[in-house]
Design a protein around this motif. Structure first.
Motif, PDB file in Angstrom:
ATOM      1  N   GLY A 214     -42.939  80.544 -40.801  1.00 43.21           N
ATOM      2  CA  GLY A 214     -43.440  80.527 -39.436  1.00 43.21           C
ATOM      3  C   GLY A 214     -44.676  81.374 -39.199  1.00 43.21           C
ATOM      4  O   GLY A 214     -45.194  81.439 -38.088  1.00 43.21           O
ATOM      5  N   GLU A 215     -45.163  82.055 -40.241  1.00 39.24           N
ATOM      6  CA  GLU A 215     -46.370  82.893 -40.130  1.00 39.24           C
ATOM      7  C   GLU A 215     -47.542  82.056 -39.632  1.00 39.24           C
ATOM      8  O   GLU A 215     -47.777  80.940 -40.087  1.00 39.24           O
ATOM      9  CB  GLU A 215     -46.701  83.494 -41.499  1.00 39.24           C
ATOM     10  CG  GLU A 215     -47.934  84.348 -41.540  1.00 39.24           C
ATOM     11  CD  GLU A 215     -47.675  85.778 -41.064  1.00 39.24           C
ATOM     12  OE1 GLU A 215     -48.653  86.518 -40.945  1.00 39.24           O
ATOM     13  OE2 GLU A 215     -46.511  86.145 -40.829  1.00 39.24           O
ATOM     14  N   ILE A 216     -48.282  82.595 -38.676  1.00 40.13           N
ATOM     15  CA  ILE A 216     -49.453  81.905 -38.127  1.00 40.13           C
ATOM     16  C   ILE A 216     -50.718  82.509 -38.729  1.00 40.13           C
ATOM     17  O   ILE A 216     -50.863  83.728 -38.786  1.00 40.13           O
ATOM     18  CB  ILE A 216     -49.477  81.987 -36.584  1.00 40.13           C
ATOM     19  CG1 ILE A 216     -48.307  81.177 -36.014  1.00 40.13           C
ATOM     20  CG2 ILE A 216     -50.807  81.481 -36.039  1.00 40.13           C
ATOM     21  CD1 ILE A 216     -48.192  81.207 -34.514  1.00 40.13           C
ATOM     22  N   THR A 217     -51.605  81.637 -39.192  1.00 39.21           N
ATOM     23  CA  THR A 217     -52.878  82.041 -39.780  1.00 39.21           C
ATOM     24  C   THR A 217     -53.989  81.323 -39.033  1.00 39.21           C
ATOM     25  O   THR A 217     -53.853  80.156 -38.697  1.00 39.21           O
ATOM     26  CB  THR A 217     -52.924  81.648 -41.275  1.00 39.21           C
ATOM     27  OG1 THR A 217     -51.819  82.229 -41.948  1.00 39.21           O
ATOM     28  CG2 THR A 217     -54.218  82.094 -41.922  1.00 39.21           C
ATOM     29  N   LYS A 218     -55.079  82.018 -38.796  1.00 34.83           N
ATOM     30  CA  LYS A 218     -56.220  81.416 -38.114  1.00 34.83           C
ATOM     31  C   LYS A 218     -57.317  81.122 -39.130  1.00 34.83           C
ATOM     32  O   LYS A 218     -57.643  81.963 -39.958  1.00 34.83           O
ATOM     33  CB  LYS A 218     -56.741  82.341 -37.019  1.00 34.83           C
ATOM     34  CG  LYS A 218     -55.777  82.505 -35.866  1.00 34.83           C
ATOM     35  CD  LYS A 218     -56.378  83.371 -34.784  1.00 34.83           C
ATOM     36  CE  LYS A 218     -55.401  83.500 -33.630  1.00 34.83           C
ATOM     37  NZ  LYS A 218     -55.967  84.269 -32.528  1.00 34.83           N
TER      38      LYS A 218
ATOM     39  N   CYS B 200     -47.009  78.322 -41.094  1.00 34.46           N
ATOM     40  CA  CYS B 200     -46.250  78.084 -42.320  1.00 34.46           C
ATOM     41  C   CYS B 200     -44.992  77.283 -41.987  1.00 34.46           C
ATOM     42  O   CYS B 200     -44.291  77.587 -41.024  1.00 34.46           O
ATOM     43  CB  CYS B 200     -45.871  79.406 -42.985  1.00 34.46           C
ATOM     44  SG  CYS B 200     -44.874  79.180 -44.477  1.00 34.46           S
ATOM     45  N   ASN B 201     -44.711  76.283 -42.819  1.00 38.63           N
ATOM     46  CA  ASN B 201     -43.525  75.454 -42.600  1.00 38.63           C
ATOM     47  C   ASN B 201     -42.242  76.121 -43.111  1.00 38.63           C
ATOM     48  O   ASN B 201     -41.153  75.584 -42.945  1.00 38.63           O
ATOM     49  CB  ASN B 201     -43.700  74.075 -43.235  1.00 38.63           C
ATOM     50  CG  ASN B 201     -43.874  74.130 -44.748  1.00 38.63           C
ATOM     51  OD1 ASN B 201     -43.862  75.197 -45.347  1.00 38.63           O
ATOM     52  ND2 ASN B 201     -44.065  72.981 -45.353  1.00 38.63           N
ATOM     53  N   THR B 202     -42.378  77.300 -43.728  1.00 34.75           N
ATOM     54  CA  THR B 202     -41.202  78.013 -44.229  1.00 34.75           C
ATOM     55  C   THR B 202     -40.908  79.263 -43.417  1.00 34.75           C
ATOM     56  O   THR B 202     -39.833  79.402 -42.848  1.00 34.75           O
ATOM     57  CB  THR B 202     -41.396  78.402 -45.720  1.00 34.75           C
ATOM     58  OG1 THR B 202     -41.645  77.211 -46.472  1.00 34.75           O
ATOM     59  CG2 THR B 202     -40.181  79.100 -46.276  1.00 34.75           C
TER      60      THR B 202
END
Length: 142
Positions: free
Chosen positions: A95-99, A91-93
């Motif tokens: 920082g959450e990482i999603t796969k 996420c560019n806001t």
């Protein structure tokens, strides 16, 4: 028929699979593609068959133009791409990482190429109450 990478017929097999793939993604029949490039149906059928048929770079260039895709896309060996099961987006806001599963990303990427979109597709962040967009951490992964 599968060819080994050191066999000169290997590239014909790769291009054969890609012509069929991109033709179908565009929703075209073999007849439509043949008509668009002014080649015979048997020529297109021969390219897409499991048997070895030679063809010129010029013919493949015409096919790529008709399908409105980059010539190099027809030469990509997708069996070598994306050995990872997932590709990470961030996420560019927040920082959450999603796969995302690699297969899904490949399909979205193919659709993106066909629509000639100038921007990479973005997705809403999966974290609750975040309004950011997630983007691939390494776009070269696909």
């Amino acid at each position: 028929m599968e060819f080994k990478k050191d066999d000169e017929n290997y590239i014909y097999e790769v291009i054969s699979k890609n012509v069929k793939k991109y033709r179908k993604l565009k929703g075209w029949t073999q007849e439509r593609l043949a008509s668009e490039i002014n080649y015979s149906l048997s020529f297109i059928s021969g390219i897409e068959s499991n048997y070895h048929q030679t063809f010129s770079l010029g013919a493949i260039w015409r096919i790529s133009r008709a399908l409105d895709i980059d010539f190099a896309k027809l030469c990509e060996d997708h069996s070598l791409i994306g050995k990872a099961k997932c590709i990470e987006y961030q996420c560019n806001t927040c920082g959450e990482i999603t796969k995302f599963p690699t297969k899904m990303v490949k399909i979205l990427n193919d659709l993106h190429d066909i629509t000639n979109s100038k921007d990479l597709p973005t997705f809403d962040c999966t974290k609750e109450e975040c309004t950011g967009k997630i983007i691939p951490i390494n776009p070269l992964d696909f």
